[in-house]
Design a protein around this motif. Structure first.
Motif, short mmCIF file in Angstrom:
data_model
loop_
_atom_site.label_atom_id
_atom_site.label_comp_id
_atom_site.label_asym_id
_atom_site.label_seq_id
_atom_site.Cartn_x
_atom_site.Cartn_y
_atom_site.Cartn_z
N THR A 14 0.83 -1.21 0.00
CA THR A 14 0.00 0.00 0.00
C THR A 14 0.86 1.26 0.00
O THR A 14 0.61 2.20 -0.77
CB THR A 14 -0.93 0.01 1.23
OG1 THR A 14 -1.58 -1.25 1.32
CG2 THR A 14 -1.95 1.10 1.16
N VAL A 15 1.86 1.30 0.86
CA VAL A 15 2.71 2.49 0.98
C VAL A 15 3.49 2.72 -0.31
O VAL A 15 3.61 3.86 -0.79
CB VAL A 15 3.65 2.38 2.20
CG1 VAL A 15 4.65 3.53 2.24
CG2 VAL A 15 2.84 2.34 3.49
N LEU A 16 4.00 1.66 -0.93
CA LEU A 16 4.71 1.79 -2.20
C LEU A 16 3.78 2.30 -3.30
O LEU A 16 4.16 3.15 -4.11
CB LEU A 16 5.34 0.46 -2.62
CG LEU A 16 6.07 0.46 -3.96
CD1 LEU A 16 7.18 1.50 -4.00
CD2 LEU A 16 6.61 -0.93 -4.28
N ALA A 17 2.54 1.81 -3.31
CA ALA A 17 1.57 2.27 -4.31
C ALA A 17 1.33 3.77 -4.16
O ALA A 17 1.26 4.50 -5.16
CB ALA A 17 0.26 1.50 -4.17
N ALA A 18 1.22 4.24 -2.93
CA ALA A 18 1.02 5.68 -2.68
C ALA A 18 2.24 6.47 -3.16
O ALA A 18 2.10 7.55 -3.74
CB ALA A 18 0.77 5.92 -1.19
N LYS A 19 3.42 5.92 -2.94
CA LYS A 19 4.65 6.59 -3.37
C LYS A 19 4.70 6.71 -4.89
O LYS A 19 5.07 7.76 -5.44
CB LYS A 19 5.86 5.80 -2.86
CG LYS A 19 7.20 6.39 -3.24
CD LYS A 19 8.35 5.54 -2.69
CE LYS A 19 9.70 6.07 -3.16
NZ LYS A 19 10.81 5.21 -2.74
N ILE A 20 4.31 5.66 -5.59
CA ILE A 20 4.30 5.67 -7.06
C ILE A 20 3.31 6.71 -7.57
O ILE A 20 3.61 7.50 -8.48
CB ILE A 20 3.97 4.27 -7.62
CG1 ILE A 20 5.12 3.30 -7.34
CG2 ILE A 20 3.66 4.33 -9.11
CD1 ILE A 20 4.79 1.84 -7.58
#
Length: 198
Positions: A14-20
């Protein structure tokens, strides 16, 4: 202003998706703020990420999305979608994975947590709800860790985010370690082709 909320279980990306998503918006020139609320995420707890994008040239003052203000909610697990649904506008878009992750409490109490009733309740809401059958897509990609990219690709296809596929792909290339880029770009292509998003 485009307000996005992503939610899931610790370890789902989830956190990586937000970063992308934030990187893609920044590359376009939007002012962006992000924040996470993480509850014991390394132990399978809830993760909620907020991404606020100033698509009209405005500066984003606060990183958190208020109740009823999210334009789109991207959920990696149906129960987590239900948990944070109050953040979504009544006519907002919900994109959710279909597979449930059994919480520890269900295992301990020997009660079964099923997806069907939760998904039915989510589909009964006013706004658009997209339920993604992620299992065959993940199988074709060949990596269960691609769930975040699959859901982001579906969300991109909903037209709410105001970003192009090229901007999304560039952000994926910038945010991931080089050895994971090709697999994730392949996941984008598979989702677009199978679901007819482009």
């Amino acid at each position: 202003m485009i307000n996005v909320v992503l939610t899931g279980i610790g370890g789902q990306g989830t956190v990586l998706a937000a970063k992308i998503l934030a990187q893609a918006a920044q590359n376009r020139g939007y002012h962006v703020r992000t924040a996470e609320t993480i509850g014991m995420s390394q132990r399978g707890g809830s993760v909620v990420s907020h991404v606020r994008m100033g698509n009209g040239g405005e500066r984003v003052a606060s990183p958190l999305v208020s109740n009823g203000q999210a334009d789109i909610l991207i959920a990696f697990e149906p129960g987590e979608a239900a948990r944070v649904l109050p953040l979504l506008k009544k006519d907002g878009v919900l994109v959710t994975a279909s597979r449930v992750v059994q919480p520890v409490t269900a295992s301990l109490s020997k009660t079964l947590y099923e997806a069907a009733p939760v998904i039915e309740a989510l589909q009964a809401r006013e706004g658009k709800t997209v339920v993604v059958d992620e299992a065959p897509l993940l199988e074709e990609v060949g990596n269960p860790k691609a769930l975040n990219i699959i859901l982001l690709t579906v969300a991109m296809g909903c037209g709410v985010l105001g970003l192009t596929q090229d901007e999304f792909r560039q952000a994926v290339s910038e945010c991931l370690k080089p050895r994971f880029v090709e697999m994730n770009l392949k996941a984008i292509d598979i989702v677009n082709e199978r679901l007819g998003l482009v």
